[in-house]
Design a protein around this motif. Structure first.
Motif, short mmCIF file in Angstrom:
data_model
loop_
_atom_site.label_atom_id
_atom_site.label_comp_id
_atom_site.label_asym_id
_atom_site.label_seq_id
_atom_site.Cartn_x
_atom_site.Cartn_y
_atom_site.Cartn_z
N GLY A 1 0.82 -1.22 0.00
CA GLY A 1 0.00 0.00 0.00
C GLY A 1 0.84 1.26 0.00
O GLY A 1 0.58 2.20 -0.75
N TYR A 2 1.89 1.28 0.84
CA TYR A 2 2.77 2.44 0.91
C TYR A 2 3.50 2.68 -0.41
O TYR A 2 3.57 3.80 -0.92
N ILE A 3 4.07 1.61 -0.96
CA ILE A 3 4.86 1.75 -2.20
C ILE A 3 3.97 2.25 -3.34
O ILE A 3 4.34 3.17 -4.08
N THR A 4 2.79 1.64 -3.48
CA THR A 4 1.88 2.04 -4.56
C THR A 4 1.42 3.48 -4.38
O THR A 4 1.30 4.23 -5.35
N ASP A 5 1.17 3.88 -3.13
CA ASP A 5 0.70 5.23 -2.84
C ASP A 5 1.78 6.27 -3.10
O ASP A 5 1.51 7.35 -3.63
N LEU A 6 3.02 5.95 -2.74
CA LEU A 6 4.12 6.91 -2.87
C LEU A 6 4.67 6.98 -4.29
O LEU A 6 5.06 8.04 -4.76
N MET A 7 4.73 5.81 -4.98
CA MET A 7 5.33 5.78 -6.32
C MET A 7 4.32 5.24 -7.34
O MET A 7 3.47 5.96 -7.81
N SER A 8 4.43 3.95 -7.66
CA SER A 8 3.46 3.31 -8.57
C SER A 8 3.55 1.81 -8.34
O SER A 8 4.46 1.33 -7.67
N TRP A 9 2.61 1.07 -8.93
CA TRP A 9 2.60 -0.39 -8.72
C TRP A 9 3.86 -1.04 -9.27
O TRP A 9 4.29 -2.10 -8.79
#
Length: 528
Positions: free
Chosen positions: A171-179
């Motif tokens: 969730g953090y990675i997708t929210d901060l950058m992209s999938w």
């Protein structure tokens, strides 16, 4: 390799061999990081499937294969790792696994179609799976038994923490950058792990002559058996099980392959997995416990986010922040479990963990649609404590009491049981949720009639709310229908938690079948 003899059975029985060389410990820690990445990637995409679906223009049924393909490939590769570890040696097998996992992660990040993604995810799962049982085997063959209360909690923590925090990290990675960065983030650590293992690991020697006797038929039958079993368990609940043609077809293949696999394993000169290890009572009961612990480990990692998304409407990031409590609890409980294992009968610790886990599930049987972070706090703490107390001693009882020469093969089977337990757990939970939701909707609809004063008042209030916005009566009826459906869904979650409560209370009695391990941390004698 100068230190190869350190892992011998003679060393395991020698009370003087209690010193852990720093180089060896550092090499083991690097391997643990590799295992962490491999297990984390099972769940890291679960909170971000909608973003991956949008990015690859896939349908909802297609995007679910991003997770399913990884699980099927992994469940085939895990038991295979025992044979490959003996043939290639720990260093070469782990380096190949880490390098392959890294390359396939990079390819996943660059995927432009759903077909590419599914292919690379399957490759990622198959290649990365070898790291998991290899770490377990190394922990119980390389280190003296007096140190199992140190290395046991390390691998137990990683095996439980990684799937628990997977949705949080994703969730953090997708929210901060992209999938895409769910996969790119593996590349640099993967390169470091590959090089570190190649430079430092010297636990054993390869036996390439074993490859001449590789049982290809055994592999085909095992892949057919485990691969289709995983598919049936993944897809069955949403397609009414055998009423769906593809599920029924795979179930047929699974049954035929299973028979062929078991016949082959007990008749081949060099079987692909040695099932005779189950003749050891502690290993057999330990595997049963591991299977059942996998139901709770992966089941609750699935059911909590689903409740928070469907009922509370949480985003992936909010779900991750709420779920983080269990991960923190596991991290804090690990040192305590390690200390207690040296002083307390591990069977009592396992029983305590299962009862605490059941208590955490029982508190969730009263769930309402208003349950938020603070209502979920105590159940999640109990879940984290229970999981650590149940899993770490089970690892030690099942693998730590085997002769070292049997541990590599046994480790693959032991880890397979956890993954199969997770698959069965998800299938059972999904079936309970689907069936009980339908039942509760029917019962609630019977009560929501014109003769029910509460229903009539609610409908009148909703009509007033939608006055002037269109057909207020129709809009109010739709809203009331949604309220009924949501309440039925919440009640089905309570039922699922109740089933888990009864299951883990009953499971705690299974501990009575275990033999007491004799002085596992004492003089290092045989713990059989």
């Amino acid at each position: 390799m100068a230190n190869a003899t350190t892992a011998s059975p003679a060393m395991m029985a020698n009370p003087a061999s209690e010193h852990i060389a720093p180089k060896r410990l550092f090499a083991f820690i690097i391997m643990v990081f590799g295992m962490f990445m491999s297990i984390l990637d099972i769940q890291i995409v679960s909170a971000s499937l909608s973003e991956i679906q949008a990015g690859l223009s896939a349908s909802s049924s297609e995007v679910s294969w991003v997770q399913t393909a990884y699980l099927i490939a992994e469940v085939i590769a895990i038991p295979l790792s025992g044979f490959l570890s003996r043939a290639f040696g720990t260093r070469l097998l782990f380096a190949i696994s880490a390098a392959g996992f890294t390359v396939s992660s990079l390819l996943c990040g660059f995927a432009t179609t759903i077909e590419e993604m599914i292919l690379w995810r399957a490759l990622q799962g198959f290649l990365g799976a070898g790291m998991i049982p290899t770490v377990f085997a190394s922990a119980y063959t390389v280190f003296p038994r007096s140190k199992f209360n140190i290395v046991g909690p390390i691998i137990g923590l990683v095996a439980t923490l990684a799937p628990t925090i997977g949705p949080t990290v994703g969730g953090y990675i997708t929210d901060l950058m992209s999938w895409n960065w769910l996969f790119f983030i593996n590349v640099v650590p993967g390169i470091g792990i590959t090089l570190g293992v190649w430079a430092l690991v010297d636990f054993d020697e390869p036996h390439f002559e074993l490859l001449d006797r590789f049982d290809w038929w055994g592999l085909i039958f095992m892949a057919g058996f485990l691969g289709t079993l995983e598919y049936v368990l993944e897809e069955g609940p949403q397609y009414e099980w055998l009423q769906d043609t593809s599920v029924a077809f795979c179930a047929g293949i699974c049954a035929v392959s299973a028979i062929a696999f078991f016949v082959r394993v007990f008749t081949a000169a060099e079987p692909i997995v040695n099932l005779r290890t189950f003749s050891d009572r502690n290993f057999a009961v330990g595997c049963t416990l591991q299977f059942c612990i996998g139901i709770g480990l992966y089941g609750l990692t699935y059911i909590y986010p689903r409740y928070l998304a469907e009922v509370r409407g949480y985003s992936a990031l909010m779900i991750g922040e709420t779920m983080f409590v269990s991960g923190v609890t596991m991290f804090l409980a690990a040192p305590l479990v390690g200390r207690l294992m040296a002083k307390v009968d591990m069977r009592y610790m396992v029983a305590f963990g299962l009862i605490v886990f059941a208590l955490g599930s029982y508190q969730m049987t009263w769930i309402t649609r208003d349950y938020d972070f603070y209502e979920l706090l105590i159940p999640q703490i109990l879940r984290g404590v229970g999981m650590m107390f149940a899993m770490v001693p089970t690892n030690n009882i099942a693998l730590g009491t085997l002769p070292p020469e049997r541990v590599k093969n046994a480790s693959g089977l032991f880890n397979l049981m956890r993954n199969l337990g997770g698959a069965v757990g998800l299938a059972v939970i999904n079936t309970v949720l689907n069936d009980r939701t339908d039942l509760h909707i029917t019962r609630l609809q019977e009560r929501v009639t014109w003769g029910n004063a509460t229903a009539t008042e609610t409908l009148t209030m909703l009509q007033q709310k939608f006055q002037g916005l269109g057909d207020s009566t129709l809009m109010a009826m739709k809203q009331l229908s949604q309220i009924v459906h949501r309440q039925a869904t919440v009640m089905s979650f309570g039922d699922a938690f109740f089933v888990l409560t009864l299951f883990y209370l009953g499971l705690s009695l299974l501990v009575t079948l275990l033999k007491k391990p004799a002085s596992p941390f004492g003089a290092g004698g045989d713990a059989h």
